[in-house]
Motif scaffolding. Structure first.
Motif, PDB file in Angstrom:
ATOM      1  N   THR A  97     -17.970  67.140   4.374  1.00 17.84           N
ATOM      2  CA  THR A  97     -19.283  66.650   3.931  1.00 17.84           C
ATOM      3  C   THR A  97     -20.174  66.326   5.115  1.00 17.84           C
ATOM      4  O   THR A  97     -21.386  66.493   5.046  1.00 17.84           O
ATOM      5  CB  THR A  97     -19.096  65.391   3.050  1.00 17.84           C
ATOM      6  N   SER A  98     -19.579  65.877   6.202  1.00 21.36           N
ATOM      7  CA  SER A  98     -20.347  65.458   7.378  1.00 21.36           C
ATOM      8  C   SER A  98     -20.301  66.472   8.517  1.00 21.36           C
ATOM      9  O   SER A  98     -20.744  66.180   9.619  1.00 21.36           O
ATOM     10  CB  SER A  98     -19.816  64.113   7.881  1.00 21.36           C
ATOM     11  N   GLY A  99     -19.808  67.649   8.243  1.00 19.63           N
ATOM     12  CA  GLY A  99     -19.635  68.649   9.290  1.00 19.63           C
ATOM     13  C   GLY A  99     -20.892  69.426   9.643  1.00 19.63           C
ATOM     14  O   GLY A  99     -21.940  69.314   8.993  1.00 19.63           O
ATOM     15  N   ALA A 100     -20.791  70.228  10.661  1.00 23.32           N
ATOM     16  CA  ALA A 100     -21.920  71.013  11.165  1.00 23.32           C
ATOM     17  C   ALA A 100     -22.425  72.015  10.141  1.00 23.32           C
ATOM     18  O   ALA A 100     -23.640  72.253  10.055  1.00 23.32           O
ATOM     19  CB  ALA A 100     -21.523  71.728  12.453  1.00 23.32           C
ATOM     20  N   ALA A 101     -21.545  72.596   9.335  1.00 18.62           N
ATOM     21  CA  ALA A 101     -21.978  73.567   8.329  1.00 18.62           C
ATOM     22  C   ALA A 101     -22.922  72.915   7.326  1.00 18.62           C
ATOM     23  O   ALA A 101     -23.925  73.519   6.924  1.00 18.62           O
ATOM     24  CB  ALA A 101     -20.767  74.175   7.615  1.00 18.62           C
ATOM     25  N   ARG A 102     -22.629  71.686   6.950  1.00 21.81           N
ATOM     26  CA  ARG A 102     -23.498  70.958   6.007  1.00 21.81           C
ATOM     27  C   ARG A 102     -24.867  70.701   6.638  1.00 21.81           C
ATOM     28  O   ARG A 102     -25.901  70.864   6.009  1.00 21.81           O
ATOM     29  CB  ARG A 102     -22.831  69.643   5.609  1.00 21.81           C
ATOM     30  N   ILE A 103     -24.873  70.294   7.903  1.00 22.51           N
ATOM     31  CA  ILE A 103     -26.134  70.056   8.601  1.00 22.51           C
ATOM     32  C   ILE A 103     -26.954  71.342   8.677  1.00 22.51           C
ATOM     33  O   ILE A 103     -28.162  71.334   8.421  1.00 22.51           O
ATOM     34  CB  ILE A 103     -25.880  69.475  10.016  1.00 22.51           C
ATOM     35  N   LEU A 104     -26.306  72.456   8.989  1.00 30.96           N
ATOM     36  CA  LEU A 104     -27.023  73.738   9.050  1.00 30.96           C
ATOM     37  C   LEU A 104     -27.659  74.067   7.697  1.00 30.96           C
ATOM     38  O   LEU A 104     -28.793  74.542   7.645  1.00 30.96           O
ATOM     39  CB  LEU A 104     -26.078  74.861   9.482  1.00 30.96           C
ATOM     40  N   ASP A 105     -26.948  73.807   6.612  1.00 31.26           N
ATOM     41  CA  ASP A 105     -27.495  74.046   5.272  1.00 31.26           C
ATOM     42  C   ASP A 105     -28.718  73.163   5.014  1.00 31.26           C
ATOM     43  O   ASP A 105     -29.631  73.573   4.301  1.00 31.26           O
ATOM     44  CB  ASP A 105     -26.454  73.762   4.197  1.00 31.26           C
ATOM     45  N   GLN A 106     -28.729  71.969   5.585  1.00 29.78           N
ATOM     46  CA  GLN A 106     -29.814  71.023   5.334  1.00 29.78           C
ATOM     47  C   GLN A 106     -31.034  71.263   6.225  1.00 29.78           C
ATOM     48  O   GLN A 106     -32.104  70.740   5.954  1.00 29.78           O
ATOM     49  CB  GLN A 106     -29.311  69.595   5.540  1.00 29.78           C
ATOM     50  N   LEU A 107     -30.854  72.025   7.282  1.00 31.33           N
ATOM     51  CA  LEU A 107     -31.987  72.289   8.173  1.00 31.33           C
ATOM     52  C   LEU A 107     -32.815  73.415   7.622  1.00 31.33           C
ATOM     53  O   LEU A 107     -33.035  74.371   7.805  1.00 31.33           O
ATOM     54  CB  LEU A 107     -31.505  72.572   9.603  1.00 31.33           C
TER      55      LEU A 107
END
Length: 161
Positions: free
Chosen positions: A151-161
């Protein structure tokens, strides 16, 4: 109560390892006028933090910064010397900013502190990631399952950018 989207980060002091020792960093100054991905881990050198959470941000550094992010920072309830050693050990000292929350002041102010005494870790931080713009939380991801960094990983951040 934990920090939420739309809240301003608390202006506390963190530390960062530097050639001259531990350098004090004010949260308000560090985040002012910048768009930063911040992720928090329970401890430097711990298995999930070192093997699963941090590597995703290192591997995706270029993709994340290409989407308008000025910096990626990791914070942990460790001292600046441990965070500096972790930065060198992982080879990420030139990509990520390693911030030390030695007494857990930042984690408590965020409402993201965790008692991990049963695992021998004492008072630490919950695992999280967030996108912060000019000191204000725009996206927040709290990990609910111990030992996981999904949930807190880089893949999630990329999806949110």
């Amino acid at each position: 109560m934990p920090i939420s989207v739309g809240d301003r980060l608390p202006d506390v002091k963190l530390k960062k390892a530097s050639p001259n020792g531990a350098e004090e960093i004010g949260v308000a100054d560090f985040f002012a006028g910048r768009r930063i991905v911040l992720f928090g881990v329970p401890g430097a050198f711990t298995p999930t933090c070192s093997n699963d959470h941090l590597p995703g941000f290192v591997e995706n550094f270029d993709a994340i910064t290409a989407r308008g992010i000025d910096a990626i920072a990791v914070v942990s309830v460790n001292d600046a010397h441990v965070m500096g050693a972790w930065a060198r050990f992982t080879g990420a000292e030139d990509r990520l900013v390693f911030l030390a929350d030695g007494n857990g002041t930042f984690a408590r102010a965020l409402g993201l502190d965790a008692d991990l005494s049963d695992r021998g870790l004492g008072q630490r931080s919950r695992r999280f990631s967030m996108i912060v713009e000019d000191g204000v939380v725009k996206k927040l991801n709290l990990e609910e399952v111990p030992g996981k960094a999904v949930t807190s990983g880089a893949a999630r951040i990329l999806d949110q950018l």
